[in-house]
Write an enzyme that holds these catalytic residues in place. Structure first.
Site, short mmCIF file in Angstrom:
data_model
loop_
_atom_site.label_atom_id
_atom_site.label_comp_id
_atom_site.label_asym_id
_atom_site.label_seq_id
_atom_site.Cartn_x
_atom_site.Cartn_y
_atom_site.Cartn_z
N LYS A 63 0.83 -1.21 0.00
CA LYS A 63 0.00 0.00 0.00
C LYS A 63 0.87 1.27 0.00
O LYS A 63 0.67 2.17 -0.80
CB LYS A 63 -0.92 0.02 1.24
CG LYS A 63 -1.81 -1.22 1.37
CD LYS A 63 -2.68 -1.15 2.58
CE LYS A 63 -1.95 -1.22 3.91
NZ LYS A 63 -1.31 -2.53 4.20
N ARG A 65 -9.83 0.63 8.96
CA ARG A 65 -9.22 -0.66 9.28
C ARG A 65 -10.18 -1.60 9.99
O ARG A 65 -9.82 -2.71 10.35
CB ARG A 65 -8.04 -0.41 10.18
CG ARG A 65 -6.76 -0.87 9.55
CD ARG A 65 -5.68 -0.64 10.56
NE ARG A 65 -4.49 -1.28 10.16
CZ ARG A 65 -3.55 -0.70 9.43
NH1 ARG A 65 -3.72 0.52 8.97
NH2 ARG A 65 -2.46 -1.35 9.15
N ARG A 121 11.78 -5.46 5.06
CA ARG A 121 11.62 -4.01 4.83
C ARG A 121 12.58 -3.20 5.71
O ARG A 121 12.77 -3.52 6.89
CB ARG A 121 10.18 -3.59 5.14
CG ARG A 121 10.00 -2.07 5.08
CD ARG A 121 8.56 -1.63 5.07
NE ARG A 121 7.81 -2.14 6.19
CZ ARG A 121 6.51 -1.98 6.33
NH1 ARG A 121 5.82 -1.35 5.41
NH2 ARG A 121 5.89 -2.49 7.38
N ARG A 165 11.28 -1.53 11.26
CA ARG A 165 10.17 -1.16 12.14
C ARG A 165 10.01 -2.18 13.26
O ARG A 165 10.20 -3.38 13.03
CB ARG A 165 8.87 -1.10 11.31
CG ARG A 165 8.53 0.30 10.87
CD ARG A 165 7.40 0.37 9.88
NE ARG A 165 6.18 -0.31 10.25
CZ ARG A 165 5.06 -0.26 9.52
NH1 ARG A 165 5.02 0.45 8.41
NH2 ARG A 165 3.98 -0.93 9.89
N ARG A 193 -0.33 -9.05 13.32
CA ARG A 193 -0.92 -8.09 12.38
C ARG A 193 -1.76 -8.79 11.32
O ARG A 193 -2.81 -8.29 10.92
CB ARG A 193 0.20 -7.26 11.72
CG ARG A 193 0.83 -6.28 12.70
CD ARG A 193 2.19 -5.81 12.23
NE ARG A 193 2.15 -5.03 11.02
CZ ARG A 193 3.20 -4.79 10.24
NH1 ARG A 193 4.38 -5.31 10.55
NH2 ARG A 193 3.08 -4.07 9.16
#
Ligand code: AP5
Length: 212
Positions: A13, A87, A124, A157, A168
Site C-alpha cells: 500500500k 481498518r 523491509r 520497524r 498483524r
C-alpha cells in the site's frame, strides 16, 4: 475525492501510494505514518499508540478519528489517497458520515498471496529521516543501511518481525477483511492483483484508477 487503498500488511500500500503521489498528483494520508510521527514527537497520542503498534494491534478508533480529521483539514489537494484507514467496520461507517465533504470514489484492494507478505515485511527497511522504504532483497539501497534519497540511516520497524507480523495478519483477517465486504456492498470495491514486481502492480493500479 478519496480513494481508499487497502490490503494486508505488506501488500504494498505504502509503496504504491508513494508512486501515485509522485506520478499522478495524489496527496497521501497514511494513518500509520501519522501515528509514527506522533511517536517520534513524544506526544500523548504517540505514547498511547506506541505500545499497541509495537504489539501489532490496532490503536483505538477515537484516536484515529482525531488523526484523520487533522490530516484532512491540512489537505488542500482534491485527490486524496487514504492508506491505513478504515481498518475496521466502525471506521468505515465513520468515514461514510464524512461523505458530503469527502466522498469515497473507490476502495482499491491490493490482493497479495499470503506467503509473500511475511518476506516483504521482515525484509523491509525504512529511512528514519525521510521515511523512504526499501527491501533488503527486492529493492535494496545502493549502500547497505543508508537511504538513497537523503543519506539517512535505515531502520527496521519494531512491528516488522515474524512474531508481530503474525499478530498483524490475524488482526487483518478478523478486523479489516470485513471492510472489503462493506465496500462491495457500497459498490466501491475494486480488486487489484498485488503480486509481481512493483512496476507491474503500479501499471494495474494506474489502470484501475483511470477507469474510475
Ligand atoms: P501501517 O503503517 O498502516 O502498516 P500496515 O497496514 O501493516 O501496512 P504496512 O505499512 O506494513 O505495509 P504496506 O502494505 O504499506 O507495504 P509496503 O508498501 O511498505 O500501520 C501500522 C500500525 O499502525 C497498525 O498495526 C496499527 O497499530 C496502527 N494503525 C494504523 N492505522 C490504523 C487505523 N486506521 N486504526 C487503528 N490502528 C491503526 O511494502 C512492504 C515491503 O515490501 C517493502 O519493503 C517494499 O519495498 C516491499 N514491496 C512492496 N511492493 C513490492 C512488490 N511488488 N514486490 C516486491 N517487494 C515489494
Amino acid at each position: 475525492m478519496i480513494v481508499v487503498i487497502t490490503g494486508a500488511p505488506g501488500a504494498g500500500k505504502g509503496t504504491q501510494a508513494d508512486l501515485l503521489v509522485e506520478k499522478q498528483g495524489f496527496r497521501k494520508i497514511s494513518t500509520g505514518d501519522a501515528l509514527r510521527r506522533q511517536i517520534k514527537l513524544g506526544t500523548e497520542v504517540g505514547k498511547k499508540a506506541s505500545e499497541l503498534m509495537s504489539a501489532g494491534k490496532l490503536v483505538p478508533d477515537d484516536v484515529l478519528l482525531d488523526i484523520l480529521k487533522a490530516e484532512l483539514a491540512a489537505t488542500t489537494e482534491e485527490k486524496i489517497l487514504l492508506d491505513g484507514y478504515p481498518r475496521n467496520l466502525s471506521q468505515a461507517e465513520t468515514l461514510k458520515t464524512l461523505k458530503e465533504q469527502y466522498p469515497v470514489k473507490a476502495a482499491l484492494h491490493l490482493d497479495v498471496d499470503s506467503d509473500v507478505l511475511m518476506s516483504r515485511l521482515c525484509g523491509r527497511r525504512t529511512c528514519g529521516n525521510c521515511g523512504a522504504s526499501f527491501h533488503v532483497n527486492f529493492s535494496p539501497p545502493k549502500v547497505e543501511g543508508v537511504c538513497d534519497r537523503c543519506g539517512g540511516q535505515l531502520q527496521q520497524r519494531p512491528d516488522d518481525n515474524e512474531e508481530k507480523v503474525r499478530v498483524r495478519l490475524d488482526v487483518y483477517e478478523n478486523e479489516t477483511k470485513p471492510v472489503l465486504d462493506f465496500y462491495q456492498g457500497e459498490g466501491l470495491y475494486v480488486r487489484v492483483d498485488g503480486n509481481g514486481s512493483t512496476e507491474e502492480v503500479f501499471e494495474r493500479i494506474s489502470k484501475a484508477i483511470q477507469s474510475l
